[in-house]
Design an enzyme around this catalytic site. Sequence first.
Site, mmCIF file in Angstrom:
data_model
loop_
_atom_site.group_PDB
_atom_site.id
_atom_site.type_symbol
_atom_site.label_atom_id
_atom_site.label_comp_id
_atom_site.label_asym_id
_atom_site.label_seq_id
_atom_site.Cartn_x
_atom_site.Cartn_y
_atom_site.Cartn_z
ATOM 1 N N ARG A 12 40.805 -24.117 12.231
ATOM 2 C CA ARG A 12 42.126 -23.488 12.411
ATOM 3 C C ARG A 12 42.090 -22.539 13.611
ATOM 4 O O ARG A 12 42.563 -22.888 14.687
ATOM 5 C CB ARG A 12 42.550 -22.762 11.119
ATOM 6 N N ASP A 13 41.436 -21.378 13.499
ATOM 7 C CA ASP A 13 41.414 -20.467 14.651
ATOM 8 C C ASP A 13 40.608 -21.087 15.792
ATOM 9 O O ASP A 13 40.957 -20.951 16.974
ATOM 10 C CB ASP A 13 40.828 -19.097 14.248
ATOM 11 N N GLU A 142 48.006 -9.489 9.463
ATOM 12 C CA GLU A 142 47.859 -9.703 10.911
ATOM 13 C C GLU A 142 47.996 -8.379 11.676
ATOM 14 O O GLU A 142 48.850 -7.559 11.365
ATOM 15 C CB GLU A 142 48.913 -10.701 11.392
ATOM 16 N N THR A 175 43.063 -8.753 15.056
ATOM 17 C CA THR A 175 43.782 -9.849 15.728
ATOM 18 C C THR A 175 43.597 -9.848 17.237
ATOM 19 O O THR A 175 43.427 -10.903 17.851
ATOM 20 C CB THR A 175 45.282 -9.740 15.375
ATOM 21 N N HIS A 203 37.959 -10.429 9.715
ATOM 22 C CA HIS A 203 38.172 -11.532 10.676
ATOM 23 C C HIS A 203 38.126 -10.929 12.086
ATOM 24 O O HIS A 203 39.060 -10.243 12.498
ATOM 25 C CB HIS A 203 39.550 -12.143 10.365
ATOM 26 N N HIS A 205 37.687 -10.767 16.343
ATOM 27 C CA HIS A 205 37.895 -11.488 17.619
ATOM 28 C C HIS A 205 37.012 -10.846 18.681
ATOM 29 O O HIS A 205 36.653 -9.672 18.595
ATOM 30 C CB HIS A 205 39.372 -11.477 18.019
HETATM 31 C C1 KIV Z 1 46.648 -15.890 12.656
HETATM 32 C C2 KIV Z 1 45.832 -14.736 12.260
HETATM 33 C C3 KIV Z 1 45.396 -14.796 10.878
HETATM 34 C C4 KIV Z 1 44.645 -14.551 13.118
HETATM 35 O O1 KIV Z 1 43.894 -15.430 13.407
HETATM 36 C C5 KIV Z 1 44.384 -13.193 13.535
HETATM 37 O O2 KIV Z 1 45.170 -12.310 13.204
HETATM 38 O O3 KIV Z 1 43.381 -12.992 14.242
#
Ligand code: KIV
Length: 518
Positions: A12-13, A142, A175, A203, A205
């Site tokens: 997905r991501d 998010e 995010t 999560h 990034h």
């Molecule tokens: C779409 C969302 C869940 C996402 O990947 C994020 O916020 O990083």
Amino acid sequence: MRSLEIMDTTLRDGEQTSGVSFNSEEKLGVAKLLLQSLKVDRIEVASARVSEGEFQAVKRITKWAEENDCLDKIEVLGFIDGTASLDWIHASGARVVNLLSKGSLKHLQGQLKKSPGQHVQDIKDAVAYASNLGIKVNLYLEDWSNGMISSRDYVWYLMDELQHENIQRFMLPDTLGVLNQVQAFDFCYACRERYPKLHFDFHAHNDYDLAVANVYSSILAGINGIHTTVNGLGERAGNAPLASVIGVINDHLARKINVDENKINIVSRIVETFSGIRIPRNKPLVGENVFTQTCGVHADGDSKDDLYFNRLMPERFGRERKYALGKTSGKANIKKNLEELGITLEEETMKLVTKRVIELGDKKEVVTIDDLPYIVSDVLNQTMDEMPIQIKHYSLSLSKGMRPFVSINLEVNGKMYEGTSSGDGQFDAFMNAIWSIYDELGRERPILIDYLVRIPPGGKSDALVEAFIAWNYKGKEFKTRGLDPDQIEAAIKATLRMLNLIEQHDNVLAGQLSDNNK
Ligand SMILES: CC(C)C(=O)C(=O)O
């Protein structure tokens, strides 16, 4: 030891990497590898309502998962869009939604243009609708990281209102990849402290190259689950790379995970192929160079009681230690490579080979283990003209509207053979002509596994191109290189090297066999 869930979102991501799109066959293949081989706990496989192709892919994955008793591990990103995403997910056979809510006031007001109270109600409605359909809900907040920085009261309001809803996990995304390790720790800790009974995923990034460091902090702060992607694929600079996260958890944190480290490399390579995104050579744990010692002092230390030992042993990740050849490699590296080839040299020859490797390294030439037999024979005065296989003549046509055509004269152990063939491209036609001769001789064909043409690094000359070709022959990989102003000629030179290497390989094997039979 407390256990930690790994949720992988490559499908997905990871697919949100610019230029990446997996077809349904690839998605199913990667899903099976992630769950069955690597043994991650959960996978996010798609976003709802993206396309018909995506719907079919999710259907195939959920069908397989149901048959293999792991439907609960398949998750789909869904939106607050009335009932549309949830109906889509239900029809696809999936039974877990990762519902996307807004974790910062800025995103809520700027994008959804709703009040916090309305948003909470929409989420509660979606959770109730999902539960009626038999779909379990995880909730993404998010832009949560910015929410914690600039609208924390809003985050607490949202969580206070939702903490008793039928929500399995609260997923905290950075995010925009804005956090540093101190913030990641503080913000995750604050959530854990305020809601000790809830399950939280983090999560990350990688915009500042801090994704793995932030994952580390979040785990120290007591987070329950981590999101990863294979090779760190993902939106913009990507997500936290699975391989590094697993290495860090196993070696630096006392948390139990189910992932099988040994399968990381193979899964990385497959995702590299399917995504078309090359793994950087220096990417920790999975990059081509990361278990290669270049400095001769290290190779020497490896032979002397493992002086340069660290816990990241290549075998853990399905890899092996290599010793590079170049101007800093020295005798110790060359010896290690020769050992691998089964070649022992007199001290004097060894000195000459070392000198030649250093000279080539000085000229920025890349020297590989496959070059060593040539260097040795060159040093021993055996030139290319004395190699058993030689391409004596060839003609190669390229015309519009017609397939390329090649005719070739190949000398094999002093005997001349002729071959002709067409092909899908000039190199394909060339190889088909060679194989027509190999078939006639009853020889086994190697299988082409990689072909790369580039301008040599360091800009030796704009006029030269370098062809790297990799072949699999009887289960062994041969990588050869050719340099020429013309790219097809460069590829032909690399091919000629490969044919002779394979010849040498077969001769060594035949020699060993007859020795054994004596
Ligand atoms: C779409 C969302 C869940 C996402 O990947 C994020 O916020 O990083």
